[in-house]
Design a protein around this motif. Structure first.
Motif, PDB file in Angstrom:
ATOM      1  N   ASP A 152       0.864  -1.167   0.000  1.00 45.18           N
ATOM      2  CA  ASP A 152       0.000   0.000   0.000  1.00 45.18           C
ATOM      3  C   ASP A 152       0.912   1.231   0.000  1.00 45.18           C
ATOM      4  OD1 ASP A 152      -1.674   2.200   1.097  1.00 45.18           O
ATOM      5  OD2 ASP A 152      -3.140   0.622   1.479  1.00 45.18           O
ATOM      6  N   LEU A 153       0.517   2.283  -0.688  1.00 42.75           N
ATOM      7  CA  LEU A 153       1.362   3.483  -0.709  1.00 42.75           C
ATOM      8  C   LEU A 153       1.401   4.167   0.659  1.00 42.75           C
ATOM      9  CD1 LEU A 153      -0.453   6.339  -0.827  1.00 42.75           C
ATOM     10  CD2 LEU A 153      -0.864   5.563  -3.142  1.00 42.75           C
ATOM     11  N   HIS A 154       0.530   3.738   1.583  1.00 40.10           N
ATOM     12  CA  HIS A 154       0.562   4.265   2.943  1.00 40.10           C
ATOM     13  C   HIS A 154       1.445   3.423   3.865  1.00 40.10           C
ATOM     14  CE1 HIS A 154      -3.452   6.027   1.569  1.00 40.10           C
ATOM     15  NE2 HIS A 154      -2.613   7.037   1.704  1.00 40.10           N
ATOM     16  N   GLY A 155       2.315   2.632   3.280  1.00 40.99           N
ATOM     17  CA  GLY A 155       3.251   1.856   4.068  1.00 40.99           C
ATOM     18  C   GLY A 155       4.454   2.681   4.500  1.00 40.99           C
ATOM     19  N   ASN A 156       5.150   2.184   5.525  1.00 39.29           N
ATOM     20  CA  ASN A 156       6.377   2.819   6.034  1.00 39.29           C
ATOM     21  C   ASN A 156       7.522   1.809   6.044  1.00 39.29           C
ATOM     22  OD1 ASN A 156       5.219   5.367   6.622  1.00 39.29           O
ATOM     23  ND2 ASN A 156       4.482   4.649   8.603  1.00 39.29           N
ATOM     24  N   SER A 243       8.078   3.858  -7.116  1.00 38.93           N
ATOM     25  CA  SER A 243       6.940   3.995  -6.206  1.00 38.93           C
ATOM     26  C   SER A 243       7.136   5.217  -5.325  1.00 38.93           C
ATOM     27  CB  SER A 243       6.803   2.761  -5.309  1.00 38.93           C
ATOM     28  OG  SER A 243       6.499   1.605  -6.049  1.00 38.93           O
ATOM     29  N   ILE A 244       6.027   5.861  -5.037  1.00 36.79           N
ATOM     30  CA  ILE A 244       6.022   6.960  -4.071  1.00 36.79           C
ATOM     31  C   ILE A 244       5.174   6.517  -2.887  1.00 36.79           C
ATOM     32  CG2 ILE A 244       5.366   9.342  -3.606  1.00 36.79           C
ATOM     33  CD1 ILE A 244       5.720   9.864  -6.637  1.00 36.79           C
ATOM     34  N   PHE A 245       5.806   6.370  -1.738  1.00 36.82           N
ATOM     35  CA  PHE A 245       5.092   6.019  -0.514  1.00 36.82           C
ATOM     36  C   PHE A 245       4.705   7.311   0.200  1.00 36.82           C
ATOM     37  CE2 PHE A 245       7.244   2.086  -1.372  1.00 36.82           C
ATOM     38  CZ  PHE A 245       6.459   1.086  -0.806  1.00 36.82           C
ATOM     39  N   ALA A 246       3.397   7.588   0.262  1.00 34.43           N
ATOM     40  CA  ALA A 246       2.945   8.741   1.039  1.00 34.43           C
ATOM     41  C   ALA A 246       3.177   8.502   2.523  1.00 34.43           C
ATOM     42  CB  ALA A 246       1.464   9.015   0.767  1.00 34.43           C
ATOM     43  N   GLY A 247       3.277   7.226   2.897  1.00 31.79           N
ATOM     44  CA  GLY A 247       3.542   6.874   4.283  1.00 31.79           C
ATOM     45  C   GLY A 247       2.276   6.827   5.128  1.00 31.79           C
ATOM     46  N   TYR A 248       2.443   6.308   6.324  1.00 28.03           N
ATOM     47  CA  TYR A 248       1.332   6.218   7.281  1.00 28.03           C
ATOM     48  C   TYR A 248       1.691   7.071   8.480  1.00 28.03           C
ATOM     49  CZ  TYR A 248      -2.089   4.270  10.504  1.00 28.03           C
ATOM     50  OH  TYR A 248      -3.116   4.124  11.400  1.00 28.03           O
ATOM     51  N   CYS A 249       0.980   8.172   8.638  1.00 23.53           N
ATOM     52  CA  CYS A 249       1.379   9.194   9.615  1.00 23.53           C
ATOM     53  C   CYS A 249       0.922   8.897  11.036  1.00 23.53           C
ATOM     54  CB  CYS A 249       0.866  10.555   9.174  1.00 23.53           C
ATOM     55  SG  CYS A 249      -0.939  10.695   9.198  1.00 23.53           S
ATOM     56  N   MET A 258       7.461  10.033   4.253  1.00 21.25           N
ATOM     57  CA  MET A 258       7.244   9.752   2.846  1.00 21.25           C
ATOM     58  C   MET A 258       8.553   9.197   2.288  1.00 21.25           C
ATOM     59  SD  MET A 258       5.007  13.023   1.476  1.00 21.25           S
ATOM     60  CE  MET A 258       4.473  12.162  -0.021  1.00 21.25           C
ATOM     61  N   ARG A 259       8.472   8.509   1.148  1.00 19.70           N
ATOM     62  CA  ARG A 259       9.698   8.021   0.512  1.00 19.70           C
ATOM     63  C   ARG A 259       9.453   7.697  -0.946  1.00 19.70           C
ATOM     64  NH1 ARG A 259       8.593   5.299   4.730  1.00 19.70           N
ATOM     65  NH2 ARG A 259      10.631   5.480   5.720  1.00 19.70           N
ATOM     66  N   VAL A 260      10.528   7.762  -1.718  1.00 16.40           N
ATOM     67  CA  VAL A 260      10.498   7.364  -3.122  1.00 16.40           C
ATOM     68  C   VAL A 260      11.395   6.143  -3.275  1.00 16.40           C
ATOM     69  CG1 VAL A 260      10.998   8.007  -5.507  1.00 16.40           C
ATOM     70  CG2 VAL A 260      10.109   9.725  -3.916  1.00 16.40           C
ATOM     71  N   VAL A 261      10.910   5.129  -3.972  1.00 15.51           N
ATOM     72  CA  VAL A 261      11.656   3.894  -4.202  1.00 15.51           C
ATOM     73  C   VAL A 261      11.733   3.658  -5.705  1.00 15.51           C
ATOM     74  CG1 VAL A 261      11.605   1.383  -3.950  1.00 15.51           C
ATOM     75  CG2 VAL A 261      11.010   2.841  -2.011  1.00 15.51           C
ATOM     76  N   VAL A 262      12.938   3.426  -6.218  1.00 13.53           N
ATOM     77  CA  VAL A 262      13.121   3.125  -7.640  1.00 13.53           C
ATOM     78  C   VAL A 262      13.876   1.806  -7.765  1.00 13.53           C
ATOM     79  CG1 VAL A 262      14.065   3.888  -9.849  1.00 13.53           C
ATOM     80  CG2 VAL A 262      13.129   5.578  -8.246  1.00 13.53           C
TER      81      VAL A 262
END
Length: 502
Positions: A152-156, A243-249, A258-262
């Motif tokens: 999920d993009l809300h992952g950390n 991927s762009i992870f918006a993260g889970y706040c 937040m993080r970007v993964v390539v």
């Protein structure tokens, strides 16, 4: 002729060994998916999980079809999923983890592993349960075996987790519309890597931003244009995915950001992957103060008053502080109290979790009057029971009442309320139909959500966001963070940061 027969016999002798080496690739599958709210006082128990094992894991799964079409043999193990909630019980996690590890030990030779994850799992007593899981797997399969995961993009996912996985990809939409597509993408990348002999390499940039999902919607700016670049990045020479992870706040943890993964095909493309990760991270950082709610917001009293401006239209109001899709208990009756206090006509509160109140309504029966102390039984910090007099309008049939989807509908002073047997949210029209209701028949519909899920988002004439109190408070500055890595935006609004120096 004699030499021919000797050659044939030699071939027959070698063929079984050759066939064994060139037989189908074998991929093991597993998953522990949970979004864990560390502020919540609830504990997510083993009984809260839906556990699937064996052949049932693969049933009607597009990602499984990707592997099958490539001639890959699948070894499904345990896949566990629970609705977002508080941190996971230690014993439950260890039971799931140990079963997965035992299945890996029994699986024999493997060529790859697919992990079906969320990315925001937190477990009692573990600094990072996801890292523990993947490191324990690595101890059994070694570092060279390829592991691919969908998230999920809300992952950390922490740096230690990323270092131990070879391929990872996250949803590209919030509200989520591409869950199946993302899992299939993870399967396809693993399949291709096995076919072509790639040794994928991941570059990532962690961005010190805490942002709720309601301020990081991918369908609106500023993130819409940034997420739209992902397919183009994935098609660049030597790259597989971004991927762009918006993260889970709502997780007070050092890895919350937040993080970007390539993902690159090979380490020789690491520079290209790094450049793209830095480029996307810089764009996100530059737009950090533009990530805002995409609907009108305010206190519940303000939102009720504002709803009066939309005569003839159904107004959906999100009870955002008690958002059960982000881990809140869902039993705070504060919005119902406001609806009654404002004497709102033709409103629906969907819904309030309260097993005790539900049982009392069932005992009374349809058409009977009941006196209830509704809600406030799980969330003792932000909520308290609301005393009401109501008439029972609807009771779920036994086929549903005997499951977690049991519900009753009551009415108090022209306000209908759905009382839920177990914690869940109204995210689709079918959830309303199950209790005999059409949401568009009401002037106001309150849901315990933040942003509306896709189906409701598509049909809602008007959507307002009530900034209610609760474990999913949308104002990061009002949450009692102690463990997040500082400085972080917006807790430290004047901070500076440069992704190229990370």
């Amino acid at each position: 002729m004699e030499r021919f027969f000797l050659f044939l016999l030699w071939g027959l002798f070698l063929f079984p060994a050759f066939a064994a080496k060139t037989g189908p690739k074998r991929v093991l599958t597993l998953g522990i998916r949970h979004e864990s709210n560390t502020f919540s006082t609830l504990i997510t128990r083993e009984s809260d999980f839906q556990v699937t094992q064996g052949a049932n894991v693969l049933k009607d799964q597009p990602w499984a079809d990707i592997f099958r079409k490539a001639g890959i043999e699948l070894i499904p193990t345990l896949h566990a999923y629970a609705w977002p909630g508080g941190v996971v019980d230690k014993a439950a996690f260890e039971k799931f983890k140990n079963e997965i590890l035992e299945e890996i030990k029994k699986a024999g030779k493997l060529d790859g592993i697919y992990m079906d994850m969320h990315g925001a799992l937190s477990v009692q007593g573990y600094p990072d349960a996801q890292v523990t899981l993947i490191k324990d797997i690595r101890k059994l399969v070694g570092r060279d075996l390829l592991i691919s995961g969908s998230f999920d993009l809300h992952g950390n996912p922490s740096p230690d987790f990323v270092k131990n996985i070879d391929i990872m990809t996250a949803f590209r939409t919030a509200p989520h519309r591409d869950g199946a597509e993302t899992k299939a993408r993870a399967a396809q990348m693993l399949t291709d890597a096995l076919k072509y002999g790639w040794k994928p390499h991941i570059e990532w940039v962690e961005i010190p931003i805490l942002v709720p999902g309601e301020k990081s919607i991918t369908e609106v700016e500023p993130l819409h244009s940034i997420y739209a670049q992902i397919p183009e990045v994935a098609e660049k020479e030597g790259l597989l995915d971004a991927s762009i992870f918006a993260g889970y706040c709502w997780a007070d943890l050092p890895r919350s950001a937040m993080r970007v993964v390539v993902v690159a095909k090979d380490k020789k493309y690491s520079w290209e992957a790094r450049n793209e990760a830095v480029r996307l991270a810089q764009q996100i950082w530059d737009k950090r103060d533009q990530m805002k709610l995409d609907v009108p917001s305010g206190s519940i009293d303000e939102m009720i008053r504002q709803s009066g401006e939309y005569k003839g239209k159904t107004v959906f109001i999100s009870d955002s502080g008690d958002n059960t899709t982000a881990g809140a208990p869902g039993d705070n009756p504060q919005v119902l109290e406001a609806l009654l206090r404002h004497k709102v006509q033709n409103a629906l509160m969907a819904g309030v979790v309260d097993l005790e109140a539900l049982k009392k309504c069932v005992e009374a029966g349809v058409g009977k009057n009941v006196e209830l102390n509704l809600g406030g039984k799980e969330d003792h910090i932000f909520g308290k029971p609301l005393k009401i007099h109501a008439r029972v309008l609807f009771i779920s049939p036994d086929s549903l009442m005997n499951t977690s989807r049991g519900a009753v509908v009551i009415e108090t002073e022209k306000v209908k309320t759905v009382i839920l047997k177990a914690r869940r949210s109204f995210i689709e029209v079918k959830d309303f139909r199950e209790v005999g209701l059409n949401p568009l028949d009401f002037s106001i519909v309150v849901v315990k959500l933040g942003y509306l899920y896709p189906e409701l988002r598509d049909i809602a004439p008007v959507h307002l966001m009530a900034l209610t109190s609760g474990f999913c408070n949308l104002d990061m500055r009002n949450l009692p963070f102690k463990n997040v890595r500082r400085p972080v935006y917006p807790l430290d609004p004047e901070m500076t940061w440069n992704p190229a120096k990370q």
